[in-house]
Motif scaffolding. Structure first.
Motif, PDB file in Angstrom:
ATOM      1  N   THR A 184      28.892 -25.877 -34.478  1.00 49.95           N
ATOM      2  CA  THR A 184      28.137 -24.984 -33.597  1.00 49.95           C
ATOM      3  C   THR A 184      26.640 -25.047 -33.893  1.00 49.95           C
ATOM      4  OG1 THR A 184      28.445 -23.113 -35.100  1.00 49.95           O
ATOM      5  CG2 THR A 184      30.087 -23.422 -33.355  1.00 49.95           C
ATOM      6  N   THR A 186      22.683 -23.431 -32.032  1.00 47.62           N
ATOM      7  CA  THR A 186      21.982 -22.677 -30.994  1.00 47.62           C
ATOM      8  C   THR A 186      20.658 -23.357 -30.706  1.00 47.62           C
ATOM      9  OG1 THR A 186      22.996 -20.594 -31.709  1.00 47.62           O
ATOM     10  CG2 THR A 186      21.018 -20.448 -30.336  1.00 47.62           C
ATOM     11  N   SER A 191      24.195 -22.088 -26.404  1.00 45.31           N
ATOM     12  CA  SER A 191      25.124 -22.056 -27.539  1.00 45.31           C
ATOM     13  C   SER A 191      25.980 -23.312 -27.444  1.00 45.31           C
ATOM     14  CB  SER A 191      26.004 -20.808 -27.483  1.00 45.31           C
ATOM     15  OG  SER A 191      25.208 -19.637 -27.587  1.00 45.31           O
ATOM     16  N   CYS A 206      27.161 -27.297 -24.242  1.00 48.13           N
ATOM     17  CA  CYS A 206      26.222 -26.184 -24.405  1.00 48.13           C
ATOM     18  C   CYS A 206      26.362 -25.183 -23.259  1.00 48.13           C
ATOM     19  CB  CYS A 206      24.789 -26.708 -24.455  1.00 48.13           C
ATOM     20  SG  CYS A 206      24.480 -27.843 -25.838  1.00 48.13           S
TER      21      CYS A 206
END
Length: 232
Positions: A184, A186, A191, A206
């Motif tokens: 993961t 950001t 995200s 994303c």
């Protein structure tokens, strides 16, 4: 081309595919995209479907289409643009929104060797989704709104056809390219779940909070992800 850049130094380019009933002229009038491309120092090449929609497999107008006419068009488009302008054929990124994102996914699957990477936004295949592809696995940033109702992440029926399921498509392509487990990250409002393979290609999924829309910053962020990975 970026303003004032008509010399011999070759630059990269975004190859944009419009949405349903969109146009290349509309993209070329988009000042936000022009400013974004100017800051990146890249050209914009706006593609245009022959009709209201891209002629790809499963499209409602002709579900039996093979997409070959569109693939030939993009081959000719790239050859023409790189011949007439100082554009580096090794630094092309295919991107597009909605139906244009669907066109981009078909290019990912069948013309990946023509591009350095891909940034499809809010688009996927029509069903039945392909179970494999014909060109090498490529670096891709798929961007999609979490509450998109026009092209939902799980798809929806239109006429006698059905939009593909984004999760199924990503699973298929992840297996096809032998991408690893997701990590993961950001990036601004995005995200992401990022996968890489042994060849150094990546598959980034994303999501952003929102519906069927795109922002020029998403295109920029996709380009920058490809650039950071050494693809550009």
């Amino acid at each position: 081309m970026p303003e004032g850049h008509y010399g011999k130094t070759k630059i990269g380019a975004l190859v944009w595919s419009h949405g349903y009933r969109g146009s290349a002229k509309g993209m070329m009038r988009n000042q936000n995209m022009a400013r974004m491309a100017e800051k990146l120092g890249v050209a914009i090449i706006a593609a245009k479907s022959a009709g209201d929609d891209w002629d790809i497999p499963g499209v409602p107008k002709d579900p039996s289409s093979t997409g070959e006419a569109e693939f030939a068009y993009f081959d000719a488009l790239i050859e023409d643009a790189t011949k007439r302008f100082p554009i580096d054929p090794e630094r092309l990124v295919a991107t597009g929104f909605s139906a244009g994102g669907m066109m981009v996914w078909n290019l990912i699957c069948h013309r990946s060797e023509k591009f350095a990477g891909f940034v499809p936004i809010a688009g996927t295949f029509w069903q039945p989704e392909p179970t494999t592809c014909t060109s090498p696995a490529a670096s891709t940033v798929h961007i999609h709104g979490t509450t998109d109702r026009t092209v939902p992440l799980t798809g929806r029926p239109i006429a006698t056809t059905h939009q593909g399921n984004v999760f199924d498509v990503l699973d298929m392509y992840s297996a096809y390219g032998d991408y690893g487990a997701p990590e993961t990250a950001t990036v601004g409002a995005l995200s992401c779940e990022n996968r890489t393979n042994a060849d150094g290609e990546f598959l980034n999924f994303c999501r952003f909070e929102g519906g069927h829309s795109f922002r020029t910053e998403f295109v920029r962020q996709g380009w920058e992800m490809l650039e950071a990975a050494g693809k550009l």
